[in-house]
Design an enzyme around this catalytic site. Structure first.
Site, PDB file in Angstrom:
ATOM      1  N   HIS A 366      69.174  32.826 -15.229  1.00 24.43           N
ATOM      2  CA  HIS A 366      69.904  33.873 -14.512  1.00 24.43           C
ATOM      3  C   HIS A 366      70.532  34.899 -15.440  1.00 24.43           C
ATOM      4  O   HIS A 366      70.698  36.056 -15.083  1.00 24.43           O
ATOM      5  CB  HIS A 366      70.932  33.245 -13.575  1.00 24.43           C
ATOM      6  CG  HIS A 366      70.281  32.798 -12.315  1.00 24.43           C
ATOM      7  ND1 HIS A 366      69.907  31.496 -12.095  1.00 24.43           N
ATOM      8  CD2 HIS A 366      69.837  33.496 -11.247  1.00 24.43           C
ATOM      9  CE1 HIS A 366      69.300  31.411 -10.930  1.00 24.43           C
ATOM     10  NE2 HIS A 366      69.245  32.603 -10.400  1.00 24.43           N
ATOM     11  N   ARG A 473      72.523  39.187  -4.883  1.00 22.92           N
ATOM     12  CA  ARG A 473      72.911  37.796  -5.181  1.00 22.92           C
ATOM     13  C   ARG A 473      74.428  37.695  -5.099  1.00 22.92           C
ATOM     14  O   ARG A 473      75.129  38.032  -6.049  1.00 22.92           O
ATOM     15  CB  ARG A 473      72.457  37.404  -6.588  1.00 22.92           C
ATOM     16  CG  ARG A 473      70.955  37.304  -6.770  1.00 22.92           C
ATOM     17  CD  ARG A 473      70.640  36.886  -8.200  1.00 22.92           C
ATOM     18  NE  ARG A 473      69.276  36.461  -8.398  1.00 22.92           N
ATOM     19  CZ  ARG A 473      68.284  37.254  -8.810  1.00 22.92           C
ATOM     20  NH1 ARG A 473      68.530  38.528  -9.045  1.00 22.92           N
ATOM     21  NH2 ARG A 473      67.071  36.778  -8.962  1.00 22.92           N
ATOM     22  N   GLU A 608      60.949  29.729  -1.559  1.00 18.88           N
ATOM     23  CA  GLU A 608      61.024  29.479  -3.004  1.00 18.88           C
ATOM     24  C   GLU A 608      60.873  28.005  -3.340  1.00 18.88           C
ATOM     25  O   GLU A 608      61.021  27.593  -4.480  1.00 18.88           O
ATOM     26  CB  GLU A 608      62.324  30.044  -3.584  1.00 18.88           C
ATOM     27  CG  GLU A 608      63.586  29.620  -2.880  1.00 18.88           C
ATOM     28  CD  GLU A 608      64.839  30.279  -3.449  1.00 18.88           C
ATOM     29  OE1 GLU A 608      64.793  30.846  -4.545  1.00 18.88           O
ATOM     30  OE2 GLU A 608      65.882  30.212  -2.778  1.00 18.88           O
ATOM     31  N   ASP A 632      61.965  30.577  -8.484  1.00 16.99           N
ATOM     32  CA  ASP A 632      62.053  29.156  -8.167  1.00 16.99           C
ATOM     33  C   ASP A 632      60.713  28.612  -7.696  1.00 16.99           C
ATOM     34  O   ASP A 632      60.363  27.476  -7.998  1.00 16.99           O
ATOM     35  CB  ASP A 632      63.137  28.924  -7.109  1.00 16.99           C
ATOM     36  CG  ASP A 632      64.510  28.880  -7.751  1.00 16.99           C
ATOM     37  OD1 ASP A 632      64.651  28.168  -8.758  1.00 16.99           O
ATOM     38  OD2 ASP A 632      65.415  29.579  -7.282  1.00 16.99           O
ATOM     39  N   ARG A 642      62.887  26.449 -15.204  1.00 20.50           N
ATOM     40  CA  ARG A 642      62.919  27.880 -15.543  1.00 20.50           C
ATOM     41  C   ARG A 642      63.875  28.182 -16.674  1.00 20.50           C
ATOM     42  O   ARG A 642      63.870  29.267 -17.241  1.00 20.50           O
ATOM     43  CB  ARG A 642      63.270  28.718 -14.300  1.00 20.50           C
ATOM     44  CG  ARG A 642      64.637  28.399 -13.735  1.00 20.50           C
ATOM     45  CD  ARG A 642      64.828  29.014 -12.358  1.00 20.50           C
ATOM     46  NE  ARG A 642      65.403  30.342 -12.398  1.00 20.50           N
ATOM     47  CZ  ARG A 642      65.737  31.040 -11.323  1.00 20.50           C
ATOM     48  NH1 ARG A 642      65.519  30.546 -10.114  1.00 20.50           N
ATOM     49  NH2 ARG A 642      66.255  32.237 -11.421  1.00 20.50           N
TER      50      ARG A 642
HETATM   51  C1  PEP Z   1      63.955  33.406  -7.033  1.00 23.63           C
HETATM   52  O1  PEP Z   1      64.113  32.186  -7.136  1.00 23.63           O
HETATM   53  O2  PEP Z   1      62.875  33.982  -7.238  1.00 23.63           O
HETATM   54  C2  PEP Z   1      65.092  34.267  -6.665  1.00 23.63           C
HETATM   55  C3  PEP Z   1      64.927  35.543  -6.406  1.00 23.63           C
HETATM   56  O3  PEP Z   1      66.312  33.692  -6.649  1.00 23.63           O
HETATM   57  P1  PEP Z   1      67.160  33.343  -7.958  1.00 23.63           P
HETATM   58  O4  PEP Z   1      66.439  33.907  -9.143  1.00 23.63           O
HETATM   59  O5  PEP Z   1      68.509  33.932  -7.779  1.00 23.63           O
HETATM   60  O6  PEP Z   1      67.174  31.850  -7.949  1.00 23.63           O
HETATM   61 MG    MG Z   2      65.891  31.266  -6.294  1.00 23.44          MG
END
Ligand code: PEP
Ligand code: MG
Length: 759
Positions: A366, A473, A608, A632, A642
């Site tokens: 993130h 977000r 996701e 995800d 990730r």
């Molecule tokens: C994702 O998982 O692609 C998404 C957009 O949410 P985040 O990256 O905030 O988990």
């Molecule tokens: Mg996500």
């Protein structure tokens, strides 16, 4: 054996440099295995030779002199095969090569094991005996284990200049300067600036070395901190006098004695005068004392090392409060840390952040996403960066390739300054696009939305030509707060966001914490956080938190009507049903309280989790739109964390399995007349965007800095070409081939500047 191994590794990791580490390795291995010789060779890829770096058993003068070409001699054979070699009489072996003057002719039994780090041969560890008796199974296992454990440390030392240093002491020319450190491309762009090492507070081990501005001030800061700690200890001791037995209270006296005796103080001052700042001096002093106590055989004294550490942390806490020792940010700061947090980013004064380098994490962490949103170049997972030694040095961050240059030469700096200039020009060239629609050459329009999470990026977002917000977000405001924000506070944030884009759509995602986003005031301890209590699972378990957020969103939407509400981490229809029920309840209660009928938002779910892909039809029937979270989805489909830089090479959303999953979601969504979009990072990847266009996605949502680039991609292809490219790619079963094919297609279309530095 395990205990011996652990001790050796600990000692080696504590060695101040590579020379001493290698000397220690050969000494301890020879002693533990009761052999006659132990040597370590490191591989020099500039000269294609294995170089003897340390030995006990060979003539010490041969260190640095014995050099075996790759594939030469028994050592070369170990390296070539990348497997252990265990023979009883070395001189009799066909591949034996005699090195005159080394004294090796007296040894017969030979056991060599490769030292391998991430598939790369770093060197060879050898033990020998005079007698021609082959080594046993246990000895072989010991050698393999120790070589595997040492590999990481050697790789780290090599990357931080250890081998270079070693070669210089051997009178060798140094390796070419400006060899970059390889990390992972986190956020595109080039950043040139001064490294500022940041670290979590109250942790001695992460304190970097730093030159003191004014040693006298550093010394004064130390004595102030010691005085404050002494006061605390006296208070604590007085408070506990009636509760604790005398022998426990004696501990406080021991603390005070240590602080008064000058044992610690004199050492700290010595380190400051030798050129380190007070926090670094304290770290070294405490570590030296801890080590001395730990090594004592008496268990009572050995345990006192914990008290020393505790004292050190208490002093550190005061030092870190002291304004004289606080971090100063140069005009162009490159933030460097083991792990960068949102608060660390927020601490840098506006406009002074040139880039970030983190030794942990990957492109999909993130923090990397946040950097892309802010347009800040980032390199993640730079595992070999010697964090504690780079503070204050000039640094270049290449966020396209994941490379970091420490103290670059004039030529490298000039080259990157040129690339930076070209990047700025490219951005300026693209700025004219903001008035133009995201439309293919054959007239197909695909709205481009932005991903956001910061109020600060709302204005640039509004000016970017985006047609709305595809993903807000909401957790970011929660992450930088000190407690759950209240309904009014949340409403104000959401209102600002909704209003700044109205009447264009704004998608607010409900709280998605857990995984790598933990709230300081709501810690979650789990073994597998990405498979644990995350997103909707938390908010459904805490309706009191969820309802406050829903009410804040619905209220903020009143009179605007552009809210789209998005639910994260959905893995089953019951989660949607329960969420819809809570949304209805919040809507009804709020309408009654306000005495007005509130607008009903469109509601969507994130796809996701693989389960959601296979149930996309059932989801589509319950909501208004589907938004694919490719970050995800890729993580869960490919079973690649990730956030883990070790497996980051395996994380690629262009994997054929991911592409097929996306196609299935589009098909199910469209069958029920529902809009399908992508809001994961994939949508901002020029190579992927063409495919998503070909798949018939209804919109794409990405970070604001990526939007003009994706618009340029869309405007450079026809829908027909995109479909053709998609079909070519779907016939391929290897992700690397797919990426290569798309990179080539982008270069052909004149879009190479989008995937590397410069135009
Ligand atoms: C994702 O998982 O692609 C998404 C957009 O949410 P985040 O990256 O905030 O988990
Ligand atoms: Mg996500």
């Amino acid at each position: 054996m395990l205990e011996t191994l652990r001790k050796i590794i600990e000692e080696v990791n504590r060695a101040p440099d590579l020379t001493q580490a290698l000397t220690l390795i050969v000494h301890r291995v020879k002693e533990t295995m009761a052999v006659d010789l132990c040597s370590v060779y490191l591989s020099d890829y500039d000269k294609n030779q294995h170089v003897l770096m340390a030995t006990e058993g060979l003539n010490p003068d041969s260190v640095g002199q014995v050099r075996l070409g790759f594939g030469e001699g028994l050592v070369g054979l170990v390296g070539e095969r990348n497997e252990p070699l265990n023979i009883d009489d070395a001189p009799q072996h066909l591949r034996y090569r005699y090195c005159p003057g080394s004294g090796e002719e007296q040894y017969h039994a030979f056991l060599g094991v490769p030292i391998v780090h991430h598939r790369r041969l770093l060197g060879v560890l050898v033990v020998q005996r005079r007698n021609p008796i082959p080594f046993g199974e246990t000895e072989l296992s010991f050698m393999i284990t120790i070589a595997a454990q040492l590999a990481g440390g050697i790789a780290h030392a090599e990357a931080s200049g250890g081998i270079r240093g070693l070669r210089q002491t051997l009178g060798e020319p140094s390796l070419p300067e400006n060899r970059p450190l390889q990390g992972l491309a986190g956020a595109p762009g080039v950043g040139i600036g001064t490294a500022v090492v940041v670290y979590p507070q109250a942790d001695l081990d992460v304190i970097p070395d730093r030159l003191p501005d004014d040693p006298a001030q550093e010394e004064a800061a130390f004595y102030d901190a010691v005085d404050a700690v002494k006061k605390d200890i006296r208070k604590l001791s007085a408070r506990l006098e009636k509760v604790l037995p005398a022998e426990d209270l004696a501990l406080f006296d021991a603390y005070l004695m240590l602080l008064d005796s000058g044992t610690l103080g004199n050492k700290v001052i010595e380190h400051i005068r030798a050129g380190n700042w007070v926090q670094g001096a304290l770290r070294d002093t405490i570590n030296e004392h801890v080590r001395t106590f730990k090594e004592m055989d008496d268990p009572y004294l050995s345990e006192r090392s914990d008290d020393i550490r505790d004292l050190g942390l208490r002093i550190l806490a005061y030092l870190q409060e002291n304004p004289r020792t606080q971090t100063r940010y140069p005009q162009r700061s490159v933030l460097v840390a083991e792990e960068i947090t949102a608060t660390m980013l927020a601490d840098v004064p506006a406009g002074q952040l040139a880039g970030i380098v983190s030794t942990r994490g990957s492109r999909s962490s993130h923090i990397a996403i946040l950097c892309r949103a802010m347009g800040v170049p980032a390199v993640m997972g730079a595992k070999n960066l010697p964090v504690s030694r780079v503070d204050g040095r000039e640094m270049i961050v290449d966020g396209y390739t994941g490379r970091v240059y420490i103290s670059p030469s004039d030529e490298v700096r000039t080259e990157f300054t040129r690339l930076l200039q070209e990047d700025t020009e490219l951005a300026a060239d693209l700025s004219h696009l903001h008035e133009l629609p995201a439309e293919t050459t054959d007239g197909v329009r695909i709205p481009l939305y932005i991903n956001s999470g910061l109020i600060a990026d709302i204005t640039p977002s509004r000016n970017s030509g985006a047609e709305g917000i595809g993903l807000y977000r909401t957790e970011f405001p929660f992450l930088v707060a000190e407690h759950f924000p209240g309904e009014k506070q949340q409403r104000q944030i959401y209102r600002t966001v909704l209003k700044s884009f109205a009447p264009l759509p704004v998608t607010l995602r409900t709280l998605d914490v857990g995984g790598d986003k933990s709230l300081p005031y709501f810690p979650i301890e789990e073994d597998n956080p990405f498979l644990g209590w995350r997103g909707i699972r938390i908010t459904l378990d805490h309706p009191e938190i969820f309802l406050v957020q829903l009410r804040a969103m619905l209220h903020a939407n009143h009179t605007l009507g552009n809210l789209r509400l998005l639910l994260p981490m959905i893995s089953s229809v019951s989660e949607i049903d329960e969420s819809l029920q809570l949304i209805r309840r919040a809507h009804q209660e709020l309408s009654e309280e306000l005495g007005e009928h509130l607008e009903k938002p469109q509601i969507g779910v994130m796809v996701e989790i693989p389960a959601a892909v296979y149930q996309a039809d059932a989801l589509a029937q319950r909501v208004d739109f589907l938004s694919i979270g490719s970050n995800d989805l890729t993580q869960y489909l490919l079973a690649v964390d990730r956030n883990n830089s070790r497996v980051a090479d395996l994380f690629d959303s262009l994997h054929p399995a991911v592409l097929r999953a996306l196609l299935q979601v589009v098909e199910h969504g469209h069958r029920f007349g529902k809009e399908v979009s992508v809001c994961g990072e994939m949508a901002g990847d020029p190579a992927a965007a063409v495919l998503l266009l070909g798949m018939g996605m209804d919109s794409l949502s990405m970070t604001v800095s990526g939007l003009p680039r994706i618009k340029w991609v869309i405007r450079s292809f026809s829908k027909q070409e995109a479909v053709a490219l998609l079909n070519e790619v779907l016939a391929m079963d290897d992700v690397h081939l797919i990426r290569q094919h798309l990179t080539h297609a982008l270069e052909q279309a004149g879009l190479g500047g989008l995937i590397r530095a410069g135009k």
